[in-house]
Design a protein around this motif. Sequence first.
Motif, PDB file in Angstrom:
ATOM      1  N   ALA A   1      -5.049   3.923   3.614  1.00  0.00           N
ATOM      2  CA  ALA A   1      -5.473   3.050   2.516  1.00  0.00           C
ATOM      3  C   ALA A   1      -5.089   3.625   1.164  1.00  0.00           C
ATOM      4  O   ALA A   1      -4.909   2.878   0.197  1.00  0.00           O
ATOM      5  N   VAL A   2      -4.957   4.960   1.058  1.00  0.00           N
ATOM      6  CA  VAL A   2      -4.700   5.591  -0.225  1.00  0.00           C
ATOM      7  C   VAL A   2      -3.471   6.478  -0.090  1.00  0.00           C
ATOM      8  O   VAL A   2      -3.290   7.172   0.911  1.00  0.00           O
ATOM      9  N   PHE A   3      -2.607   6.482  -1.124  1.00  0.00           N
ATOM     10  CA  PHE A   3      -1.461   7.378  -1.200  1.00  0.00           C
ATOM     11  C   PHE A   3      -1.644   8.280  -2.411  1.00  0.00           C
ATOM     12  O   PHE A   3      -2.160   7.850  -3.432  1.00  0.00           O
ATOM     13  N   PHE A   4      -1.221   9.514  -2.286  1.00  0.00           N
ATOM     14  CA  PHE A   4      -1.293  10.402  -3.441  1.00  0.00           C
ATOM     15  C   PHE A   4      -0.042  11.263  -3.483  1.00  0.00           C
ATOM     16  O   PHE A   4       0.597  11.514  -2.473  1.00  0.00           O
ATOM     17  N   SER A   5       0.293  11.723  -4.684  1.00  0.00           N
ATOM     18  CA  SER A   5       1.501  12.496  -4.917  1.00  0.00           C
ATOM     19  C   SER A   5       1.174  13.984  -4.873  1.00  0.00           C
ATOM     20  O   SER A   5       0.206  14.435  -5.485  1.00  0.00           O
TER      21      SER A   5
ATOM     22  N   LEU B   1       4.951  11.570  -1.506  1.00  0.00           N
ATOM     23  CA  LEU B   1       3.786  10.694  -1.374  1.00  0.00           C
ATOM     24  C   LEU B   1       3.177  10.922  -0.006  1.00  0.00           C
ATOM     25  O   LEU B   1       3.849  10.852   1.014  1.00  0.00           O
ATOM     26  N   ILE B   2       1.891  11.200   0.011  1.00  0.00           N
ATOM     27  CA  ILE B   2       1.173  11.468   1.260  1.00  0.00           C
ATOM     28  C   ILE B   2       0.115  10.389   1.413  1.00  0.00           C
ATOM     29  O   ILE B   2      -0.630  10.101   0.466  1.00  0.00           O
ATOM     30  N   ALA B   3       0.024   9.819   2.608  1.00  0.00           N
ATOM     31  CA  ALA B   3      -0.987   8.790   2.880  1.00  0.00           C
ATOM     32  C   ALA B   3      -2.243   9.460   3.412  1.00  0.00           C
ATOM     33  O   ALA B   3      -2.193  10.492   4.083  1.00  0.00           O
ATOM     34  N   SER B   4      -3.397   8.847   3.133  1.00  0.00           N
ATOM     35  CA  SER B   4      -4.651   9.350   3.693  1.00  0.00           C
ATOM     36  C   SER B   4      -4.673   9.053   5.191  1.00  0.00           C
ATOM     37  O   SER B   4      -3.814   8.346   5.710  1.00  0.00           O
TER      38      SER B   4
END
Length: 144
Positions: A114-118, A107-110
């Motif tokens: 505010a946003v996390f993405f895999s 999981l990487i945060a922006s």
Amino acid sequence: MATLQEQRRAIAEGMRRSRAATGEAQRNATGNSIIEQRTGRAVADDINRLTKPPQQRRTLRPVEPVGSLPPSRGRGVYKPPAAGGTAGIASPLTEEAATRAYYPNRLIASTDGAVFFSVRAVKTLTMRDANDAEVVLELTDAIA
């Protein structure tokens, strides 16, 4: 005895004769000095007397010309290339279907959080070259 008038005439004539010789020499000297001033010859000579004479440049010794070597007979021992195609990878590479292996998901945060993405990064990739040899690319985990 000569009269005063005759004496004066004799004196004047003597002066005229004595002046005639020196007057011509003076006129010639004046003319020559004017010519030297116009041409600048005297100034150049004076300057050259004040300066040191330039040193004579020494020439370099001649260098013998360099050319190609004369033809000669080869002295190497010929080794034929090894059979079997172990010299490298033959282009083009083609990817084999369903052969990719992946690192674990992360999981990487922006940047603002505010946003996390895999993200799933590729670990190994199996391909085939033009000689039908298997080529395995092992990649590092760039996200870690």
